[in-house]
Design a protein around this motif. Structure first.
Motif, PDB file in Angstrom:
ATOM      1  N   PHE A 152       9.110  -4.116  -9.048  1.00  0.00           N
ATOM      2  CA  PHE A 152       9.123  -2.788  -9.642  1.00  0.00           C
ATOM      3  C   PHE A 152       8.452  -2.712 -11.004  1.00  0.00           C
ATOM      4  N   LYS A 153       7.845  -3.775 -11.466  1.00  0.00           N
ATOM      5  CA  LYS A 153       7.087  -3.707 -12.714  1.00  0.00           C
ATOM      6  C   LYS A 153       5.868  -2.812 -12.505  1.00  0.00           C
ATOM      7  N   PRO A 154       5.324  -2.243 -13.575  1.00  0.00           N
ATOM      8  CA  PRO A 154       4.207  -1.303 -13.428  1.00  0.00           C
ATOM      9  C   PRO A 154       3.033  -1.835 -12.589  1.00  0.00           C
ATOM     10  N   SER A 155       2.742  -3.106 -12.696  1.00  0.00           N
ATOM     11  CA  SER A 155       1.599  -3.642 -11.938  1.00  0.00           C
ATOM     12  C   SER A 155       1.952  -3.863 -10.468  1.00  0.00           C
ATOM     13  N   MET A 156       3.242  -3.968 -10.167  1.00  0.00           N
ATOM     14  CA  MET A 156       3.733  -4.244  -8.809  1.00  0.00           C
ATOM     15  C   MET A 156       3.045  -5.476  -8.217  1.00  0.00           C
ATOM     16  N   ALA A 157       2.780  -6.452  -9.081  1.00  0.00           N
ATOM     17  CA  ALA A 157       2.076  -7.664  -8.650  1.00  0.00           C
ATOM     18  C   ALA A 157       2.842  -8.420  -7.569  1.00  0.00           C
ATOM     19  N   GLU A 158       4.149  -8.491  -7.686  1.00  0.00           N
ATOM     20  CA  GLU A 158       4.957  -9.202  -6.692  1.00  0.00           C
ATOM     21  C   GLU A 158       4.890  -8.499  -5.339  1.00  0.00           C
ATOM     22  N   LEU A 159       4.911  -7.176  -5.355  1.00  0.00           N
ATOM     23  CA  LEU A 159       4.773  -6.422  -4.102  1.00  0.00           C
ATOM     24  C   LEU A 159       3.397  -6.684  -3.489  1.00  0.00           C
ATOM     25  N   GLY A 160       2.377  -6.714  -4.314  1.00  0.00           N
ATOM     26  CA  GLY A 160       1.035  -7.028  -3.823  1.00  0.00           C
ATOM     27  C   GLY A 160       0.974  -8.411  -3.197  1.00  0.00           C
ATOM     28  N   LEU A 161       1.652  -9.368  -3.811  1.00  0.00           N
ATOM     29  CA  LEU A 161       1.703 -10.723  -3.262  1.00  0.00           C
ATOM     30  C   LEU A 161       2.423 -10.722  -1.912  1.00  0.00           C
ATOM     31  N   CYS A 162       3.525 -10.003  -1.827  1.00  0.00           N
ATOM     32  CA  CYS A 162       4.258  -9.915  -0.553  1.00  0.00           C
ATOM     33  C   CYS A 162       3.405  -9.258   0.525  1.00  0.00           C
ATOM     34  N   MET A 163       2.653  -8.232   0.167  1.00  0.00           N
ATOM     35  CA  MET A 163       1.784  -7.569   1.145  1.00  0.00           C
ATOM     36  C   MET A 163       0.712  -8.537   1.642  1.00  0.00           C
ATOM     37  N   TYR A 164       0.161  -9.322   0.723  1.00  0.00           N
ATOM     38  CA  TYR A 164      -0.845 -10.320   1.106  1.00  0.00           C
ATOM     39  C   TYR A 164      -0.225 -11.377   2.023  1.00  0.00           C
ATOM     40  N   GLN A 165       0.964 -11.854   1.665  1.00  0.00           N
ATOM     41  CA  GLN A 165       1.628 -12.873   2.478  1.00  0.00           C
ATOM     42  C   GLN A 165       1.946 -12.339   3.871  1.00  0.00           C
ATOM     43  N   LEU A 166       2.421 -11.112   3.952  1.00  0.00           N
ATOM     44  CA  LEU A 166       2.712 -10.525   5.257  1.00  0.00           C
ATOM     45  C   LEU A 166       1.426 -10.349   6.064  1.00  0.00           C
ATOM     46  N   GLU A 167       0.375  -9.935   5.414  1.00  0.00           N
ATOM     47  CA  GLU A 167      -0.915  -9.785   6.105  1.00  0.00           C
ATOM     48  C   GLU A 167      -1.382 -11.117   6.689  1.00  0.00           C
ATOM     49  N   MET A 168      -1.218 -12.190   5.939  1.00  0.00           N
ATOM     50  CA  MET A 168      -1.603 -13.510   6.443  1.00  0.00           C
ATOM     51  C   MET A 168      -0.709 -13.950   7.607  1.00  0.00           C
ATOM     52  N   LEU A 169       0.571 -13.606   7.534  1.00  0.00           N
ATOM     53  CA  LEU A 169       1.480 -13.915   8.639  1.00  0.00           C
ATOM     54  C   LEU A 169       1.091 -13.140   9.896  1.00  0.00           C
ATOM     55  N   VAL A 170       0.734 -11.884   9.729  1.00  0.00           N
ATOM     56  CA  VAL A 170       0.297 -11.072  10.870  1.00  0.00           C
ATOM     57  C   VAL A 170      -0.989 -11.660  11.444  1.00  0.00           C
ATOM     58  N   GLN A 171      -1.912 -12.041  10.588  1.00  0.00           N
ATOM     59  CA  GLN A 171      -3.169 -12.634  11.055  1.00  0.00           C
ATOM     60  C   GLN A 171      -2.903 -13.905  11.855  1.00  0.00           C
ATOM     61  N   GLU A 172      -1.944 -14.698  11.411  1.00  0.00           N
ATOM     62  CA  GLU A 172      -1.645 -15.961  12.075  1.00  0.00           C
ATOM     63  C   GLU A 172      -0.847 -15.781  13.366  1.00  0.00           C
ATOM     64  N   HIS A 173       0.158 -14.894  13.335  1.00  0.00           N
ATOM     65  CA  HIS A 173       1.088 -14.794  14.459  1.00  0.00           C
ATOM     66  C   HIS A 173       0.779 -13.665  15.443  1.00  0.00           C
TER      67      HIS A 173
ATOM     68  N   ASN B 197       0.055  -2.466   2.883  1.00  0.00           N
ATOM     69  CA  ASN B 197       0.908  -1.656   2.008  1.00  0.00           C
ATOM     70  C   ASN B 197       1.171  -0.266   2.577  1.00  0.00           C
ATOM     71  N   LEU B 198       0.346   0.214   3.503  1.00  0.00           N
ATOM     72  CA  LEU B 198       0.571   1.533   4.093  1.00  0.00           C
ATOM     73  C   LEU B 198       1.826   1.577   4.949  1.00  0.00           C
ATOM     74  N   TYR B 199       2.125   0.475   5.615  1.00  0.00           N
ATOM     75  CA  TYR B 199       3.279   0.492   6.511  1.00  0.00           C
ATOM     76  C   TYR B 199       4.431  -0.391   6.051  1.00  0.00           C
ATOM     77  N   ALA B 200       4.211  -1.329   5.160  1.00  0.00           N
ATOM     78  CA  ALA B 200       5.267  -2.302   4.854  1.00  0.00           C
ATOM     79  C   ALA B 200       5.801  -2.252   3.425  1.00  0.00           C
ATOM     80  N   SER B 201       5.152  -1.561   2.525  1.00  0.00           N
ATOM     81  CA  SER B 201       5.621  -1.602   1.132  1.00  0.00           C
ATOM     82  C   SER B 201       7.040  -1.059   1.001  1.00  0.00           C
ATOM     83  N   SER B 202       7.358   0.014   1.716  1.00  0.00           N
ATOM     84  CA  SER B 202       8.718   0.550   1.604  1.00  0.00           C
ATOM     85  C   SER B 202       9.748  -0.411   2.181  1.00  0.00           C
ATOM     86  N   TRP B 203       9.357  -1.197   3.188  1.00  0.00           N
ATOM     87  CA  TRP B 203      10.280  -2.182   3.748  1.00  0.00           C
ATOM     88  C   TRP B 203      10.717  -3.178   2.671  1.00  0.00           C
ATOM     89  N   PHE B 204       9.749  -3.619   1.864  1.00  0.00           N
ATOM     90  CA  PHE B 204      10.048  -4.618   0.836  1.00  0.00           C
ATOM     91  C   PHE B 204      10.734  -3.997  -0.373  1.00  0.00           C
TER      92      PHE B 204
END
Length: 145
Positions: A15-36, A52-59
Motif C-alpha cells: 500500500f505504499k505510494p509506489s506499490m512496488a510490492e504489489l508490482g513484484l507480486c503481479m510479476y511473480q504471478l505472471e511468471m507462475l502463469v507462464q510456467e504452469h 494487474n487488471l485481474y489480480a491486483s484486487s486479489w492481493f
C-alpha cells in the motif's frame, strides 16, 4: 492485528505510494502463469491483458472482497499461517480451474470473470460459466488449519 499484517506479512509494502510490492507480486504471478498455464499466458499476451487488471484486487484484499465471508475467513487463517504464498496458490488455482472459460474471453470478459469470483458464482453457474464452488476453493487451501 493490523500492525502485524502490515509489518510481518509484507502488506505495508503493498500500500505504499509506489506499490512496488504489489508490482513484484503481479510479476511473480505472471511468471507462475507462464510456467504452469502457458496457453492462458499466451492468450493474455495476445489480448494485452496484464496481470494487474485481474489480480491486483486479489492481493490487496486477500480475496476478502471476492469470496463469501466463510471462505474469506478460511483464506485469512491460511494467510496468517503461511503468508502470501497462499494468495499465490489460490490465484494460480483459480486461473487453472477457469482456464477454458478465460481462453474464450477478451480483456473485458477476463476482468468480468476474475472480478466475479465469489458472490456471483451461483448466478454464473446457471449460465454455464467458470464458477468454482466454495468447496473446490477450500480444497486448494491447506487442510491442517
Amino acid at each position: 492485528m493490523l500492525v502485524r499484517l502490515m509489518q510481518s506479512y509484507r502488506m505495508r509494502e503493498m500500500f505504499k505510494p509506489s506499490m512496488a510490492e504489489l508490482g513484484l507480486c503481479m510479476y511473480q504471478l505472471e511468471m507462475l502463469v507462464q510456467e504452469h498455464v502457458p496457453e492462458l499466458f499466451a492468450h493474455f499476451q495476445s489480448q494485452s491483458i496484464h496481470t494487474n487488471l485481474y489480480a491486483s484486487s486479489w492481493f490487496l484484499t486477500l480475496f476478502t472482497t471476492a469470496v463469501p465471508i466463510g471462505l474469506a475467513c478460511r483464506i485469512m487463517d491460511c494467510f496468517l499461517a503461511d503468508g502470501l504464498e497462499v494468495i499465490f496458490r489460490l490465484a494460480l488455482a483459480l486461473l487453472m480451474m477457469g482456464k477454458h472459460e478465460l481462453l474464450v474471453q477478451d480483456m473485458e470478459g477476463v476482468i468480468r470473470v476474475s472480478w466475479g469470483v465469489g458472490g456471483k458464482w451461483r448466478r454464473r453457474r446457471r449460465r454455464g460459466r467458470f464458477c468454482p464452488t466454495n468447496q473446490q476453493l477450500v480444497n486448494i487451501l491447506p487442510p491442517e488449519l
